[in-house]
Design a protein around this motif. Structure first.
Motif, PDB file in Angstrom:
ATOM      1  N   HIS A 124       4.612   1.852  -0.712  1.00 48.03           N
ATOM      2  CA  HIS A 124       4.844   2.388  -2.052  1.00 48.03           C
ATOM      3  C   HIS A 124       5.682   3.665  -2.041  1.00 48.03           C
ATOM      4  O   HIS A 124       6.588   3.842  -2.874  1.00 48.03           O
ATOM      5  CB  HIS A 124       3.487   2.656  -2.713  1.00 48.03           C
ATOM      6  CG  HIS A 124       3.568   3.171  -4.108  1.00 48.03           C
ATOM      7  ND1 HIS A 124       3.905   2.373  -5.179  1.00 48.03           N
ATOM      8  CD2 HIS A 124       3.354   4.409  -4.631  1.00 48.03           C
ATOM      9  CE1 HIS A 124       3.890   3.088  -6.289  1.00 48.03           C
ATOM     10  NE2 HIS A 124       3.558   4.327  -5.983  1.00 48.03           N
ATOM     11  N   LEU A 125       5.407   4.541  -1.084  1.00 49.06           N
ATOM     12  CA  LEU A 125       6.133   5.813  -1.040  1.00 49.06           C
ATOM     13  C   LEU A 125       7.572   5.622  -0.573  1.00 49.06           C
ATOM     14  O   LEU A 125       8.461   6.371  -0.992  1.00 49.06           O
ATOM     15  CB  LEU A 125       5.407   6.815  -0.131  1.00 49.06           C
ATOM     16  CG  LEU A 125       3.982   7.183  -0.563  1.00 49.06           C
ATOM     17  CD1 LEU A 125       3.436   8.300   0.317  1.00 49.06           C
ATOM     18  CD2 LEU A 125       3.922   7.587  -2.024  1.00 49.06           C
TER      19      LEU A 125
ATOM     20  N   GLY B 230       0.842  -1.184   0.000  1.00 48.75           N
ATOM     21  CA  GLY B 230       0.000   0.000   0.000  1.00 48.75           C
ATOM     22  C   GLY B 230       0.886   1.246   0.000  1.00 48.75           C
ATOM     23  O   GLY B 230       2.113   1.127   0.084  1.00 48.75           O
ATOM     24  N   PRO B 231       0.297   2.406  -0.105  1.00 52.15           N
ATOM     25  CA  PRO B 231      -1.103   2.660  -0.456  1.00 52.15           C
ATOM     26  C   PRO B 231      -1.349   2.445  -1.945  1.00 52.15           C
ATOM     27  O   PRO B 231      -0.409   2.327  -2.724  1.00 52.15           O
ATOM     28  CB  PRO B 231      -1.286   4.140  -0.073  1.00 52.15           C
ATOM     29  CG  PRO B 231       0.089   4.733  -0.213  1.00 52.15           C
ATOM     30  CD  PRO B 231       1.051   3.642   0.170  1.00 52.15           C
TER      31      PRO B 231
ATOM     32  N   GLU C  50       3.206   6.284   9.592  1.00 53.05           N
ATOM     33  CA  GLU C  50       3.014   5.061  10.373  1.00 53.05           C
ATOM     34  C   GLU C  50       4.099   4.031  10.107  1.00 53.05           C
ATOM     35  O   GLU C  50       4.155   2.999  10.777  1.00 53.05           O
ATOM     36  CB  GLU C  50       1.639   4.458  10.078  1.00 53.05           C
ATOM     37  CG  GLU C  50       0.486   5.314  10.546  1.00 53.05           C
ATOM     38  CD  GLU C  50      -0.861   4.660  10.306  1.00 53.05           C
ATOM     39  OE1 GLU C  50      -0.876   3.480   9.878  1.00 53.05           O
ATOM     40  OE2 GLU C  50      -1.893   5.324  10.523  1.00 53.05           O
ATOM     41  N   LEU C  51       4.948   4.282   9.126  1.00 46.98           N
ATOM     42  CA  LEU C  51       6.024   3.352   8.824  1.00 46.98           C
ATOM     43  C   LEU C  51       7.108   3.444   9.881  1.00 46.98           C
ATOM     44  O   LEU C  51       7.432   4.528  10.362  1.00 46.98           O
ATOM     45  CB  LEU C  51       6.608   3.667   7.444  1.00 46.98           C
ATOM     46  CG  LEU C  51       7.326   2.544   6.704  1.00 46.98           C
ATOM     47  CD1 LEU C  51       6.397   1.364   6.481  1.00 46.98           C
ATOM     48  CD2 LEU C  51       7.848   3.047   5.366  1.00 46.98           C
TER      49      LEU C  51
ATOM     50  N   GLY D 213      13.157   4.128   7.090  1.00 45.59           N
ATOM     51  CA  GLY D 213      11.977   4.048   7.935  1.00 45.59           C
ATOM     52  C   GLY D 213      11.778   5.202   8.887  1.00 45.59           C
ATOM     53  O   GLY D 213      10.728   5.284   9.541  1.00 45.59           O
ATOM     54  N   ASP D 214      12.738   6.106   8.989  1.00 46.76           N
ATOM     55  CA  ASP D 214      12.634   7.247   9.906  1.00 46.76           C
ATOM     56  C   ASP D 214      12.341   8.498   9.087  1.00 46.76           C
ATOM     57  O   ASP D 214      13.246   9.193   8.635  1.00 46.76           O
ATOM     58  CB  ASP D 214      13.933   7.406  10.692  1.00 46.76           C
ATOM     59  CG  ASP D 214      13.813   8.444  11.813  1.00 46.76           C
ATOM     60  OD1 ASP D 214      12.762   9.118  11.901  1.00 46.76           O
ATOM     61  OD2 ASP D 214      14.774   8.594  12.590  1.00 46.76           O
TER      62      ASP D 214
END
Length: 340
Positions: free
Chosen positions: A110-111, A80-81, A332-333, A148-149
């Motif tokens: 995806h981003l 997602g998204p 949220e990642l 991830g940050d």
């Protein structure tokens, strides 16, 4: 480690194999054309096309890389998204193959794939960096500290910049997807003939707004005789306006953060006018700027394979349940947990 990447978030079916030592070994992309007659993506048609294309493309990529299924160490897919049905196709096939081949799988944001796509270029950026993510669905300024940050510093309050491109192109009678056609048309235009507003530039924050610009352009088009010359002039001023907005906001972001590395990613980063304007800004501010290779700007399997590899190499993996997140905020990642 060799990772098979599957991208199926919207209307592009992208497959690639990434090797952690050698880079991208092979990749393939199928861009669906069935939506052109409708002027936009039809979710059901997108899902059906993915069903027909994913397995043949995987076979083709394996053959191009001269590999067999037993040579693959993991599978990354877009979780997602995106469009729910399209995401389900990629997730189902990825999880099925992972179970059959007895290898781990990982669902990729995806981003995050777009943010990391410049890592596939030479030279590649290093962390931390400031990212401008510009696509059909997103316009965001992001502080990227490490994998991830991510901290979103600014974003569009309405239309994404790619959406504004496509809607303006449609008003000018250009085919879908409109962005590349508008860019081509603008090459023959006089950007000074019309003057469009630059929304939110008076504000000190890093947010964008393109809805009012789109409405203004629509009013100009309705009041103007749409000769070929006027179409080109409107397209040229529209591109110049977008470039001006993005550059001024990014200049403000560079000053506020003090970060000296700038990454520009997402489908709209393929626009050469915007690349030129942002590169000039980076040169003036004495910072390094990085773009993905042109073929990895739009949705593709290579960015998913790369992002998935970074996660899998840090011992992340999915169970074999089939879950997708059509709405998945980047905030949220999480960064991978450090090994003990």
């Amino acid at each position: 480690m060799r990772i098979l990447g599957i991208e199926s978030s919207c209307d592009d079916t992208g497959i690639a194999i990434y090797d952690s030592e050698r880079g991208i070994l092979a990749d393939a992309l199928y861009s669906q054309l069935s939506h052109q007659k409708y002027g936009g993506v039809v979710p059901e048609l997108a899902s059906r096309d993915h069903i027909q294309k994913v397995i043949p493309l995987i076979s083709a990529v394996l053959e191009a890389a001269q590999l067999k299924s037993e040579d693959i160490d993991g599978i990354a897919y877009t979780k997602g998204p995106g469009l729910a049905g399209a995401l389900m196709v990629g997730a189902t096939i990825a999880q099925g193959l992972g179970f059959a081949w007895k290898i781990p799988t990982i669902g990729v944001h995806h981003l995050e794939g777009h943010l990391l796509a410049p890592m596939l270029a030479e030279p590649a950026p290093s962390f931390p960096f400031l990212a401008l993510l510009i696509s059909g669905g997103h316009t965001q300024i992001i502080s990227v500290r490490t994998l991830g940050d991510y901290e979103i510093l600014g974003e569009s309050l309405d239309d994404a910049v790619g959406e504004a491109f496509d809607k303006t192109a449609k008003l000018l009678g250009l085919p879908y997807p409109g962005g590349p056609h508008l860019e081509k048309l603008a090459q023959n235009g006089n950007a000074k003939k019309f003057q469009f507003p630059r929304p939110l530039l008076h504000r000190e924050d890093l947010n964008f707004s393109f809805s009012g610009l789109k409405t203004h352009v629509a009013n100009v088009i309705h009041k103007t005789e749409l000769s070929d010359e006027n179409k080109a002039d409107i397209a040229a001023q529209f591109e110049e306006t977008i470039a001006d907005i993005l550059c001024k906001k990014m200049h403000r972001a560079l000053l506020q953060t003090g970060i000296s590395r700038l990454v520009v990613a997402g489908g709209v980063s393929a626009n050469l006018t915007l690349r030129k304007a942002l590169s000039a800004l980076a040169e003036k501010e004495e910072c390094h700027i990085y773009f993905p290779p042109l073929k990895y700007c739009t949705d593709n399997g290579a960015m998913i394979a790369y992002a998935g590899a970074q996660r899998l190499m840090r011992d992340e993996k999915s169970d074999f349940s089939i879950q997708v997140r059509p709405r998945w905020p980047l905030s949220e990642l999480k960064a991978p947990e450090k090994s003990a």
